[in-house]
Design a protein around this motif. Sequence first.
Motif, PDB file in Angstrom:
ATOM      1  N   SER A 106     -37.919 -39.807  52.813  1.00  7.41           N
ATOM      2  CA  SER A 106     -36.694 -39.047  52.023  1.00  7.41           C
ATOM      3  C   SER A 106     -37.227 -37.731  51.809  1.00  7.41           C
ATOM      4  O   SER A 106     -38.320 -37.491  51.169  1.00  7.41           O
ATOM      5  CB  SER A 106     -36.411 -39.875  51.143  1.00  7.41           C
ATOM      6  N   GLY A 107     -36.618 -36.583  52.163  1.00  8.65           N
ATOM      7  CA  GLY A 107     -36.831 -35.248  51.595  1.00  8.65           C
ATOM      8  C   GLY A 107     -37.001 -35.110  50.004  1.00  8.65           C
ATOM      9  O   GLY A 107     -37.810 -34.519  49.259  1.00  8.65           O
ATOM     10  N   THR A 108     -35.645 -35.752  49.555  1.00 10.30           N
ATOM     11  CA  THR A 108     -35.819 -35.607  48.042  1.00 10.30           C
ATOM     12  C   THR A 108     -36.937 -36.390  47.663  1.00 10.30           C
ATOM     13  O   THR A 108     -37.492 -35.837  46.263  1.00 10.30           O
ATOM     14  CB  THR A 108     -34.295 -36.345  47.653  1.00 10.30           C
ATOM     15  N   ARG A 109     -37.203 -37.236  47.632  1.00  7.78           N
ATOM     16  CA  ARG A 109     -38.445 -38.042  47.224  1.00  7.78           C
ATOM     17  C   ARG A 109     -39.919 -37.133  47.626  1.00  7.78           C
ATOM     18  O   ARG A 109     -40.296 -36.856  46.722  1.00  7.78           O
ATOM     19  CB  ARG A 109     -38.745 -39.430  48.097  1.00  7.78           C
ATOM     20  N   GLY A 110     -39.962 -36.746  48.588  1.00 13.31           N
ATOM     21  CA  GLY A 110     -41.085 -35.682  48.876  1.00 13.31           C
ATOM     22  C   GLY A 110     -41.067 -34.602  48.049  1.00 13.31           C
ATOM     23  O   GLY A 110     -42.095 -34.363  47.693  1.00 13.31           O
ATOM     24  N   ALA A 111     -39.941 -33.931  47.897  1.00 14.99           N
ATOM     25  CA  ALA A 111     -40.084 -32.804  47.042  1.00 14.99           C
ATOM     26  C   ALA A 111     -40.199 -33.027  45.534  1.00 14.99           C
ATOM     27  O   ALA A 111     -40.964 -32.570  44.921  1.00 14.99           O
ATOM     28  CB  ALA A 111     -38.772 -31.961  47.296  1.00 14.99           C
ATOM     29  N   PHE A 112     -39.433 -34.139  45.165  1.00 16.00           N
ATOM     30  CA  PHE A 112     -39.607 -34.728  43.820  1.00 16.00           C
ATOM     31  C   PHE A 112     -41.080 -34.938  43.500  1.00 16.00           C
ATOM     32  O   PHE A 112     -41.580 -34.494  42.403  1.00 16.00           O
ATOM     33  CB  PHE A 112     -38.818 -35.943  43.562  1.00 16.00           C
ATOM     34  N   GLU A 113     -41.747 -35.928  44.550  1.00 17.43           N
ATOM     35  CA  GLU A 113     -43.205 -36.157  44.033  1.00 17.43           C
ATOM     36  C   GLU A 113     -44.004 -34.987  44.177  1.00 17.43           C
ATOM     37  O   GLU A 113     -45.060 -34.925  43.304  1.00 17.43           O
ATOM     38  CB  GLU A 113     -43.499 -37.401  44.895  1.00 17.43           C
ATOM     39  N   GLU A 114     -43.809 -34.036  44.941  1.00 15.69           N
ATOM     40  CA  GLU A 114     -44.639 -32.962  45.265  1.00 15.69           C
ATOM     41  C   GLU A 114     -44.537 -32.155  43.967  1.00 15.69           C
ATOM     42  O   GLU A 114     -45.658 -31.517  43.584  1.00 15.69           O
ATOM     43  CB  GLU A 114     -44.268 -32.089  46.491  1.00 15.69           C
ATOM     44  N   ILE A 115     -43.282 -31.853  43.643  1.00 15.77           N
ATOM     45  CA  ILE A 115     -43.242 -30.846  42.199  1.00 15.77           C
ATOM     46  C   ILE A 115     -43.994 -31.424  41.175  1.00 15.77           C
ATOM     47  O   ILE A 115     -44.580 -30.969  40.301  1.00 15.77           O
ATOM     48  CB  ILE A 115     -41.650 -30.649  42.010  1.00 15.77           C
ATOM     49  N   LEU A 116     -43.718 -32.830  40.901  1.00 19.13           N
ATOM     50  CA  LEU A 116     -44.486 -33.634  39.818  1.00 19.13           C
ATOM     51  C   LEU A 116     -45.889 -33.771  40.018  1.00 19.13           C
ATOM     52  O   LEU A 116     -46.612 -34.075  39.085  1.00 19.13           O
ATOM     53  CB  LEU A 116     -43.752 -34.968  39.364  1.00 19.13           C
ATOM     54  N   GLY A 117     -46.227 -33.669  41.338  1.00 20.48           N
ATOM     55  CA  GLY A 117     -47.751 -33.893  41.442  1.00 20.48           C
ATOM     56  C   GLY A 117     -48.145 -35.315  41.612  1.00 20.48           C
ATOM     57  O   GLY A 117     -49.087 -35.875  40.734  1.00 20.48           O
ATOM     58  N   ILE A 118     -47.254 -36.238  42.010  1.00 27.06           N
ATOM     59  CA  ILE A 118     -47.276 -37.666  41.901  1.00 27.06           C
ATOM     60  C   ILE A 118     -47.327 -38.336  43.231  1.00 27.06           C
ATOM     61  O   ILE A 118     -46.957 -39.537  43.350  1.00 27.06           O
ATOM     62  CB  ILE A 118     -46.248 -38.464  40.976  1.00 27.06           C
ATOM     63  N   GLU A 119     -47.517 -37.716  44.382  1.00 21.11           N
ATOM     64  CA  GLU A 119     -47.500 -38.284  45.650  1.00 21.11           C
ATOM     65  C   GLU A 119     -48.482 -39.321  45.793  1.00 21.11           C
ATOM     66  O   GLU A 119     -49.595 -39.216  45.564  1.00 21.11           O
ATOM     67  CB  GLU A 119     -48.118 -37.323  46.759  1.00 21.11           C
ATOM     68  N   GLY A 120     -48.052 -40.588  45.941  1.00 23.38           N
ATOM     69  CA  GLY A 120     -49.028 -41.700  46.422  1.00 23.38           C
ATOM     70  C   GLY A 120     -49.273 -42.503  44.992  1.00 23.38           C
ATOM     71  O   GLY A 120     -49.963 -43.240  44.839  1.00 23.38           O
ATOM     72  N   LYS A 121     -48.445 -41.975  43.900  1.00 21.38           N
ATOM     73  CA  LYS A 121     -48.716 -42.534  42.550  1.00 21.38           C
ATOM     74  C   LYS A 121     -47.535 -43.226  42.027  1.00 21.38           C
ATOM     75  O   LYS A 121     -47.397 -43.413  40.617  1.00 21.38           O
ATOM     76  CB  LYS A 121     -49.389 -41.723  41.734  1.00 21.38           C
ATOM     77  N   LEU A 122     -46.532 -43.366  42.763  1.00 22.52           N
ATOM     78  CA  LEU A 122     -45.409 -44.046  42.037  1.00 22.52           C
ATOM     79  C   LEU A 122     -45.649 -45.473  41.619  1.00 22.52           C
ATOM     80  O   LEU A 122     -46.110 -46.384  42.366  1.00 22.52           O
ATOM     81  CB  LEU A 122     -44.256 -44.041  43.239  1.00 22.52           C
ATOM     82  N   THR A 123     -44.999 -45.791  40.397  1.00 25.69           N
ATOM     83  CA  THR A 123     -45.226 -47.256  40.131  1.00 25.69           C
ATOM     84  C   THR A 123     -44.672 -48.198  41.013  1.00 25.69           C
ATOM     85  O   THR A 123     -43.813 -47.858  41.489  1.00 25.69           O
ATOM     86  CB  THR A 123     -44.596 -47.263  38.690  1.00 25.69           C
ATOM     87  N   GLN A 124     -45.262 -49.473  40.826  1.00 23.50           N
ATOM     88  CA  GLN A 124     -45.050 -50.361  41.820  1.00 23.50           C
ATOM     89  C   GLN A 124     -43.921 -51.069  41.492  1.00 23.50           C
ATOM     90  O   GLN A 124     -43.281 -51.791  42.232  1.00 23.50           O
ATOM     91  CB  GLN A 124     -46.353 -51.443  41.888  1.00 23.50           C
ATOM     92  N   ASN A 125     -43.652 -50.894  40.366  1.00 23.26           N
ATOM     93  CA  ASN A 125     -42.175 -51.599  39.735  1.00 23.26           C
ATOM     94  C   ASN A 125     -40.996 -50.699  39.992  1.00 23.26           C
ATOM     95  O   ASN A 125     -39.967 -51.234  39.529  1.00 23.26           O
ATOM     96  CB  ASN A 125     -42.288 -51.778  38.069  1.00 23.26           C
ATOM     97  N   ALA A 126     -41.105 -49.611  40.874  1.00 22.91           N
ATOM     98  CA  ALA A 126     -39.757 -49.026  41.113  1.00 22.91           C
ATOM     99  C   ALA A 126     -38.853 -49.383  41.950  1.00 22.91           C
ATOM    100  O   ALA A 126     -39.445 -50.294  43.055  1.00 22.91           O
ATOM    101  CB  ALA A 126     -40.345 -47.597  41.496  1.00 22.91           C
ATOM    102  N   LEU A 127     -37.647 -49.553  41.777  1.00 27.36           N
ATOM    103  CA  LEU A 127     -36.575 -49.869  42.747  1.00 27.36           C
ATOM    104  C   LEU A 127     -36.503 -48.880  43.753  1.00 27.36           C
ATOM    105  O   LEU A 127     -36.463 -47.787  43.324  1.00 27.36           O
ATOM    106  CB  LEU A 127     -35.315 -50.147  42.196  1.00 27.36           C
ATOM    107  N   ILE A 128     -36.438 -49.355  45.214  1.00 27.36           N
ATOM    108  CA  ILE A 128     -36.174 -48.333  46.398  1.00 27.36           C
ATOM    109  C   ILE A 128     -34.744 -48.329  46.754  1.00 27.36           C
ATOM    110  O   ILE A 128     -34.545 -49.428  46.979  1.00 27.36           O
ATOM    111  CB  ILE A 128     -37.352 -48.500  47.156  1.00 27.36           C
ATOM    112  N   ALA A 129     -34.214 -47.207  46.542  1.00 30.79           N
ATOM    113  CA  ALA A 129     -32.843 -46.993  47.180  1.00 30.79           C
ATOM    114  C   ALA A 129     -32.727 -45.941  48.057  1.00 30.79           C
ATOM    115  O   ALA A 129     -33.290 -44.956  48.163  1.00 30.79           O
ATOM    116  CB  ALA A 129     -31.934 -46.562  46.071  1.00 30.79           C
ATOM    117  N   GLU A 130     -31.878 -46.450  49.281  1.00 29.82           N
ATOM    118  CA  GLU A 130     -31.944 -45.552  50.592  1.00 29.82           C
ATOM    119  C   GLU A 130     -30.860 -44.555  50.267  1.00 29.82           C
ATOM    120  O   GLU A 130     -29.593 -44.887  50.358  1.00 29.82           O
ATOM    121  CB  GLU A 130     -31.898 -46.152  51.801  1.00 29.82           C
TER     122      GLU A 130
END
Length: 279
Positions: free
Chosen positions: A163-187
């Motif tokens: 997802s481009g939104t996820r890619g941009a969001f995580e890049e801006i926050l500096g959390i690429e590869g660090k998303l909590t394992q408890n997150a719900l994933i929605a397409e």
Amino acid sequence: MLALSVFLVACSSGNEAPATEEPVTEEPVTEEPQNLSGPLTLSGSTSVEKVGLALIEEFMALNPDVVGTYEAIGSSGGVKNAADGVTQIGTASREIKDEEKAWGIEELTIAYDGIAVIVNPANTVEDLTIDQITKIYTGEITNWKDLGGNDEEIVVVSREDGSGTRGAFEEILGIEGKLTQNALIAEGNGNVQSTVAGNPKAIGYVSFSSLDNTIKPLKVEGVEPISEDVINGTYKISRPFIFVYKEENLTEPAKAFLDFVMSEEGQNIVEENGAIRVK
């Protein structure tokens, strides 16, 4: 007698007024209208989909023999499709990666967009810092009470890989590869929004263009998530909307479409559909 006749003719010719040329008036040159026809194919970001479809629909109205389609498969898929010639144009809602640029694609930024951090309207929290959002999405903050809300578990909602939104969001926050394992994933933005709208404990993020009254967008660092604040640089979670293509894969309708997108009319459509115009 013959000599007299020649003399009279010569005298008569010498008395004639000189001929004047009529001015030549050039007819105005009018360009023949382009008779565009054939397919116009786009694929890519779900965030760009709303804007892209609106642009395609108006372009087809102006060119009835063009048949335009948009396949929402995520930014990474759209960029790959454009590079491989599967579709004429790919769309992305993030910066193009270096490894993607190596495929020889051209880039055209058609708009800008903010990413809104959203909660359920019943949530009493109104404002979060970048640091707090980062800690929520990495699993360091797990209860709303630590953010001034109710004593309830935070349900983290994120987007799918690619997802481009996820890619941009995580890049801006500096959390690429660090998303909590408890997150719900929605397409897709729509699924994130409906998940948050249905769960008072949830937090998610969506494109500005997807916002409606079923959810509540939060301020970030005290700044409202609105277009004006993206333009003036005070709202920090924002990204570009980009079209990518290979010149050799563009048909005449595709070339004309790119020109249309960047025209005054095209940019008006961009703005009317929730994105931020570039010109």
